[in-house]
Design an enzyme around this catalytic site. Structure first.
Site, mmCIF file in Angstrom:
data_model
loop_
_atom_site.group_PDB
_atom_site.id
_atom_site.type_symbol
_atom_site.label_atom_id
_atom_site.label_comp_id
_atom_site.label_asym_id
_atom_site.label_seq_id
_atom_site.Cartn_x
_atom_site.Cartn_y
_atom_site.Cartn_z
ATOM 1 N N LEU A 4 0.841 -1.182 0.000
ATOM 2 C CA LEU A 4 0.000 0.000 0.000
ATOM 3 C C LEU A 4 0.882 1.239 0.000
ATOM 4 O O LEU A 4 0.948 1.972 0.966
ATOM 5 C CB LEU A 4 -0.887 -0.041 1.246
ATOM 6 N N GLU A 37 1.744 -3.800 9.094
ATOM 7 C CA GLU A 37 3.153 -3.607 9.439
ATOM 8 C C GLU A 37 3.846 -2.849 8.303
ATOM 9 O O GLU A 37 3.377 -2.892 7.158
ATOM 10 C CB GLU A 37 3.853 -4.958 9.643
ATOM 11 N N LYS A 39 6.297 -2.088 5.259
ATOM 12 C CA LYS A 39 6.960 -2.893 4.225
ATOM 13 C C LYS A 39 8.389 -2.357 4.123
ATOM 14 O O LYS A 39 8.604 -1.212 3.712
ATOM 15 C CB LYS A 39 6.222 -2.764 2.895
ATOM 16 N N ARG A 60 16.167 -14.191 -1.899
ATOM 17 C CA ARG A 60 14.990 -14.748 -2.551
ATOM 18 C C ARG A 60 15.205 -14.956 -4.049
ATOM 19 O O ARG A 60 14.552 -15.792 -4.671
ATOM 20 C CB ARG A 60 13.789 -13.833 -2.313
ATOM 21 N N GLU A 97 13.533 -9.418 6.062
ATOM 22 C CA GLU A 97 14.221 -8.422 5.248
ATOM 23 C C GLU A 97 15.510 -7.994 5.936
ATOM 24 O O GLU A 97 15.503 -7.656 7.119
ATOM 25 C CB GLU A 97 13.273 -7.216 5.114
ATOM 26 N N LYS A 213 -2.119 -8.309 6.427
ATOM 27 C CA LYS A 213 -2.276 -9.763 6.295
ATOM 28 C C LYS A 213 -3.429 -10.235 7.175
ATOM 29 O O LYS A 213 -3.524 -9.816 8.340
ATOM 30 C CB LYS A 213 -0.998 -10.489 6.748
#
Ligand code: IVH
Length: 234
Positions: A4, A37, A39, A60, A97, A213
């Site tokens: 968002l 939360e 990002k 990743r 992250e 989430k």
């Protein structure tokens, strides 16, 4: 997964909640909890713990095959080599992250410039450059940080909600974001986003939005994925 980051209007958050409620067939009075939360604008990493011990760390990459960065990740002080659990899970893949703090990034560039070394364009590049060093002793000099926010392979979970698993991560001494909240409505989520926008300039790390989430893991499973994007998160 979508974030968002200005790309989503409040109406789209309302629509996300409505879509989830419709899909699950929830009655209007049935509560739907959603976590919110920041990002983090860093590097996505998977940490594989076996019987509580860190055995492998991989970026990743393209989502299927990542780069093995185990030796370098072992130099990051906040990433535990062993989980603080009485009975550690046999296998647990923690996702999160790796990032560079803004103040640390500014300091690194001053040092790099003085030494005639590589100057980084932003904290994300500094994190990537530091993690991809061939020599882990160089990575060890870089103040890389980590937030754990998700999981991959995990035959047994320590809780049945998103927030519960993150609380277990904290008990295992994995660093988790203290700004994570559980919200009860679209209005709460929109207010959360506004609050984070207001705090953004004073955060010591870069973010590129907010992630929402569905809190119940059963419901996450029922919602599933649409072309690799979870239907339970934006
Ligand atoms: S949830 C299994 N939460 O955003 C991974 N992603 O997901 C589920 N990202 O490149 C992802 N902060 O690295 C999640 N708090 C957060 C995040 C986050 C940053 C990144 C992630 C990925 C992208 C899309």
């Amino acid at each position: 997964m979508l974030s968002l980051a200005n790309a989503f209007s409040p109406e789209e958050v309302v629509e996300f909640i409505a879509r989830v409620r419709r899909f699950l067939g929830l009655e209007p009075e049935q509560p739907l909890e959603v976590t919110a939360e920041p990002k983090i604008d860093g590097l996505s990493i998977a940490l594989r713990y076996e019987s509580g011990r860190l055995v492998e760390a991989a970026t990743r990459g393209d989502g299927f095959e990542g780069e093995n960065v185990t030796a370098n990740v072992r130099t990051i002080r906040s990433i535990p080599h062993a989980l603080e659990a009485k009975v550690a899970p046999e296998v647990f893949e923690v996702r999160g992250e790796i990032y560079f703090g803004r103040a640390d990034f500014a300091k690194l560039n001053v040092e790099q410039r003085a030494a005639g070394g590589k100057v980084f364009a932003n904290p994300r590049n500094a994190a990537a450059g530091s993690l991809r060093q061939i020599d882990p002793t160089i990575t060890a000099t870089r103040p890389l940080r980590f937030f754990a926010y998700a999981w991959g392979e995990a035959p047994e979970l320590p809780a049945d909600t998103q927030h519960g698993v993150i609380d277990a991560f904290a008990r295992w001494r994995l660093p988790v974001n203290p700004l994570m909240r559980t919200c009860a409505s679209a209005a709460d989520l929109i207010a959360y986003h506004r609050g984070i926008e207001a705090q953004r300039p004073s955060l010591d790390y870069d973010i590129d939005g907010v992630v929402y989430k569905v809190n119940s893991l059963d419901w996450q499973e029922r919602l599933g994925f649409v072309s690799r994007a979870p239907r339970w998160a934006i």
